[in-house]
Motif scaffolding. Structure first.
Motif, mmCIF file in Angstrom:
data_model
loop_
_atom_site.group_PDB
_atom_site.id
_atom_site.type_symbol
_atom_site.label_atom_id
_atom_site.label_comp_id
_atom_site.label_asym_id
_atom_site.label_seq_id
_atom_site.Cartn_x
_atom_site.Cartn_y
_atom_site.Cartn_z
ATOM 1 N N GLY A 10 -45.359 -56.827 -46.028
ATOM 2 C CA GLY A 10 -43.937 -56.668 -46.270
ATOM 3 C C GLY A 10 -43.260 -57.952 -46.705
ATOM 4 N N ILE A 11 -42.038 -57.796 -47.129
ATOM 5 C CA ILE A 11 -41.212 -58.925 -47.542
ATOM 6 C C ILE A 11 -40.663 -59.600 -46.294
ATOM 7 C CG2 ILE A 11 -39.077 -59.549 -48.714
ATOM 8 C CD1 ILE A 11 -39.608 -57.193 -50.610
ATOM 9 N N LYS A 12 -40.714 -60.914 -46.276
ATOM 10 C CA LYS A 12 -40.213 -61.694 -45.148
ATOM 11 C C LYS A 12 -39.059 -62.558 -45.644
ATOM 12 C CE LYS A 12 -41.710 -65.203 -41.870
ATOM 13 N NZ LYS A 12 -42.784 -66.125 -41.520
ATOM 14 N N VAL A 13 -37.954 -62.553 -44.918
ATOM 15 C CA VAL A 13 -36.820 -63.422 -45.251
ATOM 16 C C VAL A 13 -36.570 -64.348 -44.078
ATOM 17 C CG1 VAL A 13 -35.718 -61.845 -46.881
ATOM 18 C CG2 VAL A 13 -35.115 -61.717 -44.484
ATOM 19 N N GLU A 14 -36.279 -65.600 -44.392
ATOM 20 C CA GLU A 14 -35.980 -66.567 -43.344
ATOM 21 C C GLU A 14 -35.021 -67.622 -43.880
ATOM 22 O OE1 GLU A 14 -39.677 -68.306 -42.130
ATOM 23 O OE2 GLU A 14 -40.239 -68.804 -44.167
ATOM 24 N N LYS A 15 -34.447 -68.346 -42.958
ATOM 25 C CA LYS A 15 -33.505 -69.412 -43.286
ATOM 26 C C LYS A 15 -34.236 -70.739 -43.171
ATOM 27 C CE LYS A 15 -29.183 -71.397 -41.678
ATOM 28 N NZ LYS A 15 -28.112 -71.309 -40.694
ATOM 29 N N LEU A 16 -34.137 -71.559 -44.205
ATOM 30 C CA LEU A 16 -34.725 -72.892 -44.197
ATOM 31 C C LEU A 16 -33.678 -73.857 -44.725
ATOM 32 C CD1 LEU A 16 -37.233 -74.675 -43.729
ATOM 33 C CD2 LEU A 16 -37.877 -74.203 -46.090
ATOM 34 N N ASN A 17 -33.102 -74.648 -43.828
ATOM 35 C CA ASN A 17 -32.007 -75.556 -44.176
ATOM 36 C C ASN A 17 -30.861 -74.747 -44.785
ATOM 37 O OD1 ASN A 17 -33.548 -77.762 -43.260
ATOM 38 N ND2 ASN A 17 -34.551 -77.913 -45.247
ATOM 39 N N ASP A 18 -30.482 -75.026 -46.026
ATOM 40 C CA ASP A 18 -29.381 -74.321 -46.683
ATOM 41 C C ASP A 18 -29.875 -73.279 -47.664
ATOM 42 O OD1 ASP A 18 -27.597 -75.904 -45.301
ATOM 43 O OD2 ASP A 18 -27.419 -77.389 -46.896
ATOM 44 N N ASN A 19 -31.105 -72.808 -47.482
ATOM 45 C CA ASN A 19 -31.705 -71.861 -48.418
ATOM 46 C C ASN A 19 -32.175 -70.592 -47.728
ATOM 47 O OD1 ASN A 19 -31.521 -73.640 -50.665
ATOM 48 N ND2 ASN A 19 -33.358 -74.683 -49.984
ATOM 49 N N LEU A 20 -32.101 -69.495 -48.480
ATOM 50 C CA LEU A 20 -32.737 -68.256 -48.093
ATOM 51 C C LEU A 20 -34.133 -68.281 -48.707
ATOM 52 C CD1 LEU A 20 -32.709 -65.319 -47.004
ATOM 53 C CD2 LEU A 20 -31.864 -64.645 -49.260
ATOM 54 N N VAL A 21 -35.151 -68.076 -47.894
ATOM 55 C CA VAL A 21 -36.529 -68.076 -48.382
ATOM 56 C C VAL A 21 -37.053 -66.643 -48.298
ATOM 57 C CG1 VAL A 21 -38.855 -68.968 -48.049
ATOM 58 C CG2 VAL A 21 -36.893 -70.439 -47.596
ATOM 59 N N LYS A 81 -30.132 -59.182 -41.870
ATOM 60 C CA LYS A 81 -30.654 -60.514 -41.580
ATOM 61 C C LYS A 81 -30.111 -61.535 -42.579
ATOM 62 C CE LYS A 81 -35.051 -62.379 -40.063
ATOM 63 N NZ LYS A 81 -36.490 -62.145 -39.973
ATOM 64 N N ILE A 82 -30.118 -61.185 -43.863
ATOM 65 C CA ILE A 82 -29.596 -62.087 -44.898
ATOM 66 C C ILE A 82 -28.109 -62.331 -44.676
ATOM 67 C CG2 ILE A 82 -29.126 -62.336 -47.371
ATOM 68 C CD1 ILE A 82 -31.738 -60.709 -47.845
ATOM 69 N N CYS A 83 -27.354 -61.276 -44.401
ATOM 70 C CA CYS A 83 -25.913 -61.431 -44.160
ATOM 71 C C CYS A 83 -25.647 -62.290 -42.930
ATOM 72 C CB CYS A 83 -25.252 -60.063 -44.019
ATOM 73 S SG CYS A 83 -25.192 -59.140 -45.569
ATOM 74 N N SER A 84 -26.482 -62.167 -41.919
ATOM 75 C CA SER A 84 -26.358 -63.000 -40.726
ATOM 76 C C SER A 84 -26.590 -64.469 -41.064
ATOM 77 C CB SER A 84 -27.350 -62.532 -39.669
ATOM 78 O OG SER A 84 -27.354 -63.394 -38.570
ATOM 79 N N PHE A 85 -27.602 -64.743 -41.884
ATOM 80 C CA PHE A 85 -27.860 -66.120 -42.322
ATOM 81 C C PHE A 85 -26.658 -66.682 -43.078
ATOM 82 C CE2 PHE A 85 -32.672 -65.112 -42.730
ATOM 83 C CZ PHE A 85 -32.853 -65.309 -41.374
ATOM 84 N N ILE A 86 -26.090 -65.871 -43.962
ATOM 85 C CA ILE A 86 -24.931 -66.313 -44.764
ATOM 86 C C ILE A 86 -23.750 -66.600 -43.848
ATOM 87 C CG2 ILE A 86 -23.240 -65.583 -46.490
ATOM 88 C CD1 ILE A 86 -25.562 -64.024 -47.842
ATOM 89 N N ASN A 87 -23.500 -65.717 -42.875
ATOM 90 C CA ASN A 87 -22.390 -65.935 -41.936
ATOM 91 C C ASN A 87 -22.590 -67.198 -41.119
ATOM 92 O OD1 ASN A 87 -20.957 -63.698 -42.753
ATOM 93 N ND2 ASN A 87 -21.907 -62.347 -41.250
ATOM 94 N N ASP A 88 -23.827 -67.454 -40.702
ATOM 95 C CA ASP A 88 -24.126 -68.691 -39.972
ATOM 96 C C ASP A 88 -23.825 -69.921 -40.824
ATOM 97 O OD1 ASP A 88 -24.914 -67.213 -37.802
ATOM 98 O OD2 ASP A 88 -27.073 -67.494 -38.165
ATOM 99 N N GLU A 89 -24.170 -69.849 -42.105
ATOM 100 C CA GLU A 89 -23.906 -70.954 -43.013
ATOM 101 C C GLU A 89 -22.404 -71.196 -43.165
ATOM 102 O OE1 GLU A 89 -25.678 -73.321 -44.916
ATOM 103 O OE2 GLU A 89 -27.125 -72.722 -43.398
ATOM 104 N N LEU A 90 -21.643 -70.121 -43.279
ATOM 105 C CA LEU A 90 -20.198 -70.246 -43.434
ATOM 106 C C LEU A 90 -19.560 -70.859 -42.189
ATOM 107 C CD1 LEU A 90 -19.342 -66.882 -45.212
ATOM 108 C CD2 LEU A 90 -19.386 -69.171 -46.223
ATOM 109 N N LYS A 91 -20.081 -70.511 -41.024
ATOM 110 C CA LYS A 91 -19.542 -71.050 -39.775
ATOM 111 C C LYS A 91 -19.799 -72.546 -39.638
ATOM 112 C CE LYS A 91 -19.900 -66.775 -37.164
ATOM 113 N NZ LYS A 91 -20.630 -66.079 -36.102
ATOM 114 N N GLN A 92 -20.930 -73.000 -40.188
ATOM 115 C CA GLN A 92 -21.290 -74.402 -40.080
ATOM 116 C C GLN A 92 -20.441 -75.283 -40.988
ATOM 117 O OE1 GLN A 92 -25.488 -74.785 -40.744
ATOM 118 N NE2 GLN A 92 -26.017 -73.662 -38.886
ATOM 119 N N LYS A 93 -19.811 -74.705 -41.970
ATOM 120 C CA LYS A 93 -19.042 -75.522 -42.935
ATOM 121 C C LYS A 93 -17.599 -75.558 -42.619
ATOM 122 C CE LYS A 93 -22.371 -75.018 -46.480
ATOM 123 N NZ LYS A 93 -22.728 -75.040 -47.796
#
Length: 92
Positions: free
Chosen positions: A3-14, A80-92
């Motif tokens: 399957g496809i795996k998505v993860e957060k690495l620094n400021d990137n979606l992998v 999961k992707i939307c959660s990563f994006i929201n986390d990024e927005l909160k950090q900025k």
């Protein structure tokens, strides 16, 4: 696991699938949606996963490209992707 795996690495979606690995900066992501068309509406989109046998599609629209992820767990991957994006927005 194939399957496809998505993860957060620094400021990137992998996105990892088989031997492919794609990194997309979160700042480039414009929209993440589910797609109910068979092959996606964007003809020049980068397709990840096997379109046959997979019933769901996640579309990631960036400033320069469109990515279509063929998967059986689209809602989970989208959330999961939307959660990563929201986390990024909160950090900025």
């Amino acid at each position: 696991m194939l399957g496809i795996k998505v993860e957060k690495l620094n400021d990137n979606l992998v996105i990892s699938w088989l031997l492919s690995k794609i990194e997309i900066p979160f700042s480039d992501i414009v929209e993440v949606t589910l797609d109910d068309t068979y092959g996606g509406e964007e003809k020049t989109a980068i397709r990840i996963g096997t379109p046959y046998g997979e019933t769901d599609r996640v579309v990631i629209q960036t400033c320069s490209n469109t990515y279509i992820l063929f998967t059986t767990n689209a809602v989970s991957i989208k959330n999961k992707i939307c959660s990563f994006i929201n986390d990024e927005l909160k950090q900025k």
